[in-house]
Design an enzyme around this catalytic site. Structure first.
Site, PDB file in Angstrom:
ATOM      1  N   TYR A 183       6.501  -2.634   1.030  1.00 31.14           N
ATOM      2  CA  TYR A 183       5.053  -2.924   0.984  1.00 31.14           C
ATOM      3  C   TYR A 183       4.274  -1.766   1.624  1.00 31.14           C
ATOM      4  O   TYR A 183       3.304  -1.261   1.051  1.00 31.14           O
ATOM      5  CB  TYR A 183       4.790  -4.240   1.727  1.00 31.14           C
ATOM      6  CG  TYR A 183       3.340  -4.649   1.771  1.00 31.14           C
ATOM      7  CD1 TYR A 183       2.723  -5.240   0.672  1.00 31.14           C
ATOM      8  CD2 TYR A 183       2.576  -4.447   2.926  1.00 31.14           C
ATOM      9  CE1 TYR A 183       1.388  -5.615   0.710  1.00 31.14           C
ATOM     10  CE2 TYR A 183       1.239  -4.837   2.977  1.00 31.14           C
ATOM     11  CZ  TYR A 183       0.652  -5.416   1.870  1.00 31.14           C
ATOM     12  OH  TYR A 183      -0.673  -5.798   1.914  1.00 31.14           O
ATOM     13  N   SER A 241       4.225   1.205  -0.637  1.00 28.94           N
ATOM     14  CA  SER A 241       3.309   1.056  -1.783  1.00 28.94           C
ATOM     15  C   SER A 241       1.871   1.325  -1.365  1.00 28.94           C
ATOM     16  O   SER A 241       1.099   1.959  -2.088  1.00 28.94           O
ATOM     17  CB  SER A 241       3.433  -0.346  -2.406  1.00 28.94           C
ATOM     18  OG  SER A 241       2.826  -1.347  -1.596  1.00 28.94           O
ATOM     19  N   LYS A 242       1.501   0.870  -0.188  1.00 32.50           N
ATOM     20  CA  LYS A 242       0.112   1.045   0.254  1.00 32.50           C
ATOM     21  C   LYS A 242      -0.144   2.495   0.701  1.00 32.50           C
ATOM     22  O   LYS A 242      -1.253   3.007   0.530  1.00 32.50           O
ATOM     23  CB  LYS A 242      -0.210   0.057   1.379  1.00 32.50           C
ATOM     24  CG  LYS A 242      -0.157  -1.419   0.930  1.00 32.50           C
ATOM     25  CD  LYS A 242      -1.160  -1.728  -0.169  1.00 32.50           C
ATOM     26  CE  LYS A 242      -1.245  -3.219  -0.464  1.00 32.50           C
ATOM     27  NZ  LYS A 242      -2.178  -3.531  -1.563  1.00 32.50           N
ATOM     28  N   VAL A 249      -0.694  -7.782 -14.117  1.00 30.68           N
ATOM     29  CA  VAL A 249      -1.143  -6.385 -14.070  1.00 30.68           C
ATOM     30  C   VAL A 249       0.007  -5.398 -14.297  1.00 30.68           C
ATOM     31  O   VAL A 249      -0.223  -4.266 -14.724  1.00 30.68           O
ATOM     32  CB  VAL A 249      -1.861  -6.036 -12.733  1.00 30.68           C
ATOM     33  CG1 VAL A 249      -3.194  -6.746 -12.626  1.00 30.68           C
ATOM     34  CG2 VAL A 249      -0.964  -6.313 -11.532  1.00 30.68           C
ATOM     35  N   ASN A 288      -7.095  -5.119  -6.637  1.00 33.38           N
ATOM     36  CA  ASN A 288      -6.778  -5.927  -5.462  1.00 33.38           C
ATOM     37  C   ASN A 288      -5.431  -6.636  -5.552  1.00 33.38           C
ATOM     38  O   ASN A 288      -4.820  -6.928  -4.530  1.00 33.38           O
ATOM     39  CB  ASN A 288      -7.908  -6.959  -5.272  1.00 33.38           C
ATOM     40  CG  ASN A 288      -7.509  -8.082  -4.330  1.00 33.38           C
ATOM     41  OD1 ASN A 288      -7.474  -7.895  -3.114  1.00 33.38           O
ATOM     42  ND2 ASN A 288      -7.171  -9.246  -4.888  1.00 33.38           N
ATOM     43  N   SER A 298      -4.034  -1.418   2.783  1.00 31.24           N
ATOM     44  CA  SER A 298      -3.649  -2.177   3.979  1.00 31.24           C
ATOM     45  C   SER A 298      -3.412  -1.185   5.104  1.00 31.24           C
ATOM     46  O   SER A 298      -3.020  -0.036   4.852  1.00 31.24           O
ATOM     47  CB  SER A 298      -2.353  -2.958   3.712  1.00 31.24           C
ATOM     48  OG  SER A 298      -1.813  -3.452   4.922  1.00 31.24           O
TER      49      SER A 298
HETATM   50  N1  LIG Z   1      -3.602 -10.980   3.570  1.00 28.22           N
HETATM   51  C1  LIG Z   1      -3.455  -9.907   4.302  1.00 28.22           C
HETATM   52  O1  LIG Z   1      -3.160  -9.983   5.499  1.00 28.22           O
HETATM   53  C2  LIG Z   1      -3.672  -8.541   3.687  1.00 28.22           C
HETATM   54  C3  LIG Z   1      -3.800  -7.451   4.558  1.00 28.22           C
HETATM   55  C4  LIG Z   1      -4.002  -6.192   4.027  1.00 28.22           C
HETATM   56  C5  LIG Z   1      -4.070  -6.013   2.667  1.00 28.22           C
HETATM   57  N2  LIG Z   1      -3.937  -7.096   1.843  1.00 28.22           N
HETATM   58  C6  LIG Z   1      -3.992  -6.840   0.394  1.00 28.22           C
HETATM   59  O2  LIG Z   1      -5.018  -7.623  -0.168  1.00 28.22           O
HETATM   60  C7  LIG Z   1      -4.734  -7.857  -1.545  1.00 28.22           C
HETATM   61  C8  LIG Z   1      -4.940  -9.328  -1.846  1.00 28.22           C
HETATM   62  O3  LIG Z   1      -4.017 -10.064  -1.081  1.00 28.22           O
HETATM   63  P1  LIG Z   1      -4.314 -11.527  -0.500  1.00 28.22           P
HETATM   64  O4  LIG Z   1      -3.982 -11.490   0.942  1.00 28.22           O
HETATM   65  O5  LIG Z   1      -5.628 -12.011  -0.942  1.00 28.22           O
HETATM   66  O6  LIG Z   1      -3.110 -12.322  -1.179  1.00 28.22           O
HETATM   67  P2  LIG Z   1      -3.049 -13.573  -2.172  1.00 28.22           P
HETATM   68  O7  LIG Z   1      -3.921 -14.659  -1.692  1.00 28.22           O
HETATM   69  O8  LIG Z   1      -1.600 -13.836  -2.380  1.00 28.22           O
HETATM   70  O9  LIG Z   1      -3.671 -12.950  -3.494  1.00 28.22           O
HETATM   71  C9  LIG Z   1      -2.954 -12.044  -4.259  1.00 28.22           C
HETATM   72  C10 LIG Z   1      -3.577 -12.012  -5.618  1.00 28.22           C
HETATM   73  O10 LIG Z   1      -2.859 -11.054  -6.426  1.00 28.22           O
HETATM   74  C11 LIG Z   1      -2.559 -11.673  -7.659  1.00 28.22           C
HETATM   75  N3  LIG Z   1      -1.357 -11.072  -8.228  1.00 28.22           N
HETATM   76  C12 LIG Z   1      -0.164 -10.853  -7.643  1.00 28.22           C
HETATM   77  N4  LIG Z   1       0.683 -10.299  -8.517  1.00 28.22           N
HETATM   78  C13 LIG Z   1      -0.002 -10.175  -9.692  1.00 28.22           C
HETATM   79  C14 LIG Z   1       0.339  -9.682 -10.956  1.00 28.22           C
HETATM   80  N5  LIG Z   1       1.554  -9.202 -11.222  1.00 28.22           N
HETATM   81  N6  LIG Z   1      -0.596  -9.698 -11.930  1.00 28.22           N
HETATM   82  C15 LIG Z   1      -1.837 -10.199 -11.684  1.00 28.22           C
HETATM   83  N7  LIG Z   1      -2.222 -10.682 -10.497  1.00 28.22           N
HETATM   84  C16 LIG Z   1      -1.295 -10.662  -9.503  1.00 28.22           C
HETATM   85  C17 LIG Z   1      -2.380 -13.141  -7.334  1.00 28.22           C
HETATM   86  O11 LIG Z   1      -2.637 -13.910  -8.478  1.00 28.22           O
HETATM   87  P3  LIG Z   1      -1.586 -14.776  -9.326  1.00 28.22           P
HETATM   88  O12 LIG Z   1      -0.600 -15.322  -8.362  1.00 28.22           O
HETATM   89  O13 LIG Z   1      -2.452 -15.757 -10.013  1.00 28.22           O
HETATM   90  O14 LIG Z   1      -0.997 -13.763 -10.266  1.00 28.22           O
HETATM   91  C18 LIG Z   1      -3.491 -13.356  -6.320  1.00 28.22           C
HETATM   92  O15 LIG Z   1      -4.702 -13.606  -6.977  1.00 28.22           O
HETATM   93  C19 LIG Z   1      -3.308  -7.364  -1.779  1.00 28.22           C
HETATM   94  O16 LIG Z   1      -3.326  -6.096  -2.405  1.00 28.22           O
HETATM   95  C20 LIG Z   1      -2.750  -7.245  -0.381  1.00 28.22           C
HETATM   96  O17 LIG Z   1      -1.726  -6.286  -0.284  1.00 28.22           O
HETATM   97  C21 LIG Z   1      -3.741  -8.349   2.320  1.00 28.22           C
END
Ligand SMILES: NC(=O)c1ccc[n+]([C@@H]2O[C@H](COP(=O)([O-])OP(=O)(O)OC[C@H]3O[C@@H](n4cnc5c(N)ncnc54)[C@H](OP(=O)(O)O)[C@@H]3O)[C@@H](O)[C@H]2O)c1
Length: 250
Positions: free
Chosen positions: A155, A158-159, A63, A89, A141
């Protein structure tokens, strides 16, 4: 909440919250364009989407790469002919503090993926969302509203930017009938820390919630879909928290 004949882009659909969201949109009848860099993981999730709904379009793309961002929107339009929902996302975590000298490296990487890419893809997608009177859901987040631990500072920054970008977009696009919202989870059980090449220890403090639990990706997907649906016609510019009470401690 049928999304039959609707077209949805989910970035970061290869894992965690994005994967659950792509599967749930598919189950609700949507045509989903799934974006991520890891093709094998994308294909695994695509199979799960196809098992419950339409076969999704898999777009292997970074992205943060401007050409890839254009390809994400163009390929979706070429394949499905319209766009109704954009779920921004994709996101990463990288640690770095001022005194350890790693904050700038973390800031540059995180801002490129978590914020600049959202701004870019939103700009590219907006004319198509205006045509469909669609909407955008940004995955933010609670880290936008509270600092968790010092290594997370980029982080959190950014959020915080993402929340305000959400409001600005909502204000600009409201007169065109396009809604823009953010969902702000607290800790969710995903591989985000491992995927960012870090270890889980630094986040141990982050998972102490009043409800004594962390969320599952499916709970966040449910909320994303609700906000993207016609049931939420009056919701725009909102940052909706789902954090097991974590913000109560701030
Ligand atoms: N987990 C938590 O506790 C939490 C809490 C609050 C908010 N969030 C937010 O939720 C969202 C999803 O996170 P998650 O927890 O589901 O983490 P995750 O399992 O690591 O998923 C992150 C996703 O983002 C993709 N990604 C990362 N960099 C990318 C890039 N440069 N281009 C395209 N795709 C990219 C990854 O795909 P590839 O590796 O295949 O590129 C993966 O599909 C994030 O924005 C995160 O900040 C998470």
């Amino acid at each position: 909440m049928s999304f039959k004949n609707k077209v949805v882009i989910v970035t970061g659909a290869s894992s965690g919250i994005g994967a659950a969201t792509a599967i749930l949109f598919s189950k609700e009848g949507a045509n989903v364009a799934m974006v991520g860099r890891n093709e094998q993981k994308l294909n695994n999730v695509a199979k799960q989407c196809a098992a419950v709904g339409n076969t999704p379009l898999v777009i292997r793309a970074d992205v943060a790469n401007d050409n890839d961002a254009r390809r994400i929107v163009n390929d979706t339009l070429k394949t499905f002919g319209r766009l109704d929902v954009l779920v921004n996302n994709a996101g990463v975590v990288q640690y770095g503090t001022i005194l350890d000298g790693k904050v700038l490296e973390a800031y540059d990487k995180i801002m490129a993926i978590n914020l600049r890419a959202v701004v870019h893809i939103t700009m590219l997608a907006a004319p198509h969302l205006v045509n469909s009177k669609g909407n955008i859901v940004n995955v933010s987040s609670v880290a936008a509203q509270m600092h968790v631990t010092p290594p997370f500072m980029s982080y959190c920054t950014s959020k915080a930017g993402l929340d305000h970008f959400t409001r600005g977009c909502a204000l600009e696009l409201a007169e065109k009938g396009v809604r823009v919202n953010a969902i702000s989870p607290g800790p969710v059980e995903t591989d985000i820390i491992e995927n960012s090449g870090s270890t889980a220890e630094a986040t141990a403090a982050a998972v102490q919630t009043p409800l004594g639990r962390v969320s599952q990706s499916e709970e966040i997907a449910d909320l994303i879909i609700y906000v993207a649906s016609d049931k939420s016609v009056g919701i725009t510019g909102s940052v909706i928290v789902t954090d097991n009470g974590m913000m109560l401690k701030k």
